[in-house]
Design a protein around this motif. Structure first.
Motif, mmCIF file in Angstrom:
data_model
loop_
_atom_site.group_PDB
_atom_site.id
_atom_site.type_symbol
_atom_site.label_atom_id
_atom_site.label_comp_id
_atom_site.label_asym_id
_atom_site.label_seq_id
_atom_site.Cartn_x
_atom_site.Cartn_y
_atom_site.Cartn_z
ATOM 1 N N CYS A 1 -19.566 -28.496 45.416
ATOM 2 C CA CYS A 1 -18.894 -29.706 44.950
ATOM 3 C C CYS A 1 -19.692 -30.318 43.797
ATOM 4 C CB CYS A 1 -18.724 -30.707 46.091
ATOM 5 S SG CYS A 1 -20.221 -31.619 46.495
ATOM 6 N N ILE B 1 -8.423 -27.091 48.528
ATOM 7 C CA ILE B 1 -9.581 -27.833 49.037
ATOM 8 C C ILE B 1 -10.311 -26.965 50.063
ATOM 9 C CG2 ILE B 1 -10.303 -29.942 50.272
ATOM 10 C CD1 ILE B 1 -8.868 -30.683 47.740
ATOM 11 N N ASP C 1 -14.437 -26.742 52.331
ATOM 12 C CA ASP C 1 -15.713 -27.427 52.570
ATOM 13 C C ASP C 1 -16.776 -26.897 51.616
ATOM 14 O OD1 ASP C 1 -14.583 -28.907 54.569
ATOM 15 O OD2 ASP C 1 -15.275 -27.605 56.192
ATOM 16 N N PRO D 1 -15.216 -31.721 52.205
ATOM 17 C CA PRO D 1 -14.082 -31.108 51.516
ATOM 18 C C PRO D 1 -14.110 -31.447 50.033
ATOM 19 C CG PRO D 1 -13.375 -32.508 53.372
ATOM 20 C CD PRO D 1 -14.819 -32.779 53.159
ATOM 21 N N TYR D 2 -13.885 -30.435 49.177
ATOM 22 C CA TYR D 2 -13.908 -30.646 47.717
ATOM 23 C C TYR D 2 -12.912 -29.690 47.071
ATOM 24 C CZ TYR D 2 -16.263 -26.279 46.525
ATOM 25 O OH TYR D 2 -16.541 -24.948 46.328
ATOM 26 N N PRO D 3 -12.477 -29.998 45.843
ATOM 27 C CA PRO D 3 -11.537 -29.116 45.139
ATOM 28 C C PRO D 3 -12.275 -27.864 44.669
ATOM 29 C CG PRO D 3 -11.611 -31.350 44.166
ATOM 30 C CD PRO D 3 -12.798 -31.206 45.058
#
Lengths: 190, 190
Positions: free
Chosen positions: A178, A160, A162, A169-171
């Motif tokens: 994102c 994860i 930013d 926060p994103y994968p």
């Protein structure tokens, strides 16, 4: 049908109303289906569930089994079919319960509801629920199934970070931005 | 954080465990997020919800609002973001609550959990839940949103007939055969 899961039929109606907001017929027949599946699955196994429609039936599964959308043990694969399966979460073997058209002949209200032959206004809901209670498992069939390997197991989200555009926060496996910033947001403007 | 929805913090932990199977951190922070959204949405409106992750957060929405997967008032649009929105189901206007990275500096356990910097084994769950309780809404932000028109309203399944191949009732708008018979079944052999 005297019991649905650990509830009496009347108790189950109340539980359904509390969670789902109404005594929707799909949750009543759905409860009978889940109860049937639970009674036939190998005792003690850890099972996952697939629900083949997004309408109503997922809530019967969530109310009567440990499987929920948020814990990942319930998957909704919307095929438009009023059917569900429970299966060993490791081996993928289990059973599928579905409403069997050949068994609906004596139950006109259930049939009219399933085939949408009456509008909600025309529907006699008390009669419909009474037929579901009386019919119980007699309108259902069950068959063994094995899940395709790609539906077994769970994949984590991975690392994860930013998102460089929105800052949330994103994968990172989703890409440089994102998914929302890639245009998949359901909101106007982002 | 003294209350989450109509529950005390301790009561909510129990409700979560009963439905979800464990006191998952995502449902605890998720509960605080839903509670925040509920406190800010215009009183009395009929709202729907979008959950931007499939993990954990949908269950907080199902436990604290009238929105469930089965009643269609909750949609999961898996963007991998720990965020949710509540919005007027007719006009599409509402608000989005998300965890705000800029506000996490004093909350190392929450940050380590959100960014997956520790394995479950390394995680001190008591400390993590305590930080969530203490931090409450201070780690969240909220912004107004408007839903894209294509996500508003509900489309029925339309007419139903028996699939000529498997014999089960299916929405005829899906084609000459049901989606399962078109190869979309999650099971081996059908």
């Amino acid at each position: 049908m005297e019991h649905i899961g650990r509830y009496s039929f009347r108790e189950y109606l109340k539980v359904v109303e509390g969670f789902h907001g109404s005594q929707a017929p799909g949750l009543i027949l759905g409860g009978i289906m889940v109860d049937y599946a639970l009674s036939r699955i190998e005792p003690g196994i850890l099972f996952d569930s697939i629900c083949e429609t997004a309408a109503c039936l997922p809530d019967a599964i969530q109310l009567l089994t440990p499987c929920t959308i948020g814990n990942g043990w319930l998957k909704v694969i919307d095929l438009g079919l009023f059917a569900l399966s429970l299966y060993d979460k490791h081996r993928g073997e289990g059973l599928r319960v579905f409403v069997d058209p050949a068994k609906l002949r004596d139950w006109n209200e259930i049939s009219d509801w399933l085939y949408k032959l009456k509008s909600k206004k025309e529907q006699d809901k008390d009669r419909l629920l009474a037929q579901m209670e009386q019919a119980g498992r007699s309108v259902l069939s069950l068959r063994p199934i094995k899940i395709k390997p790609q539906y077994l197991g769970r994949t984590g989200k991975g690392a994860i970070a930013d998102c460089p555009q929105c800052g949330e926060p994103y994968p990172i496996r989703d890409g440089a931005l994102c998914l929302a910033c890639q245009g998949k947001s359901p909101y106007m403007g982002k």
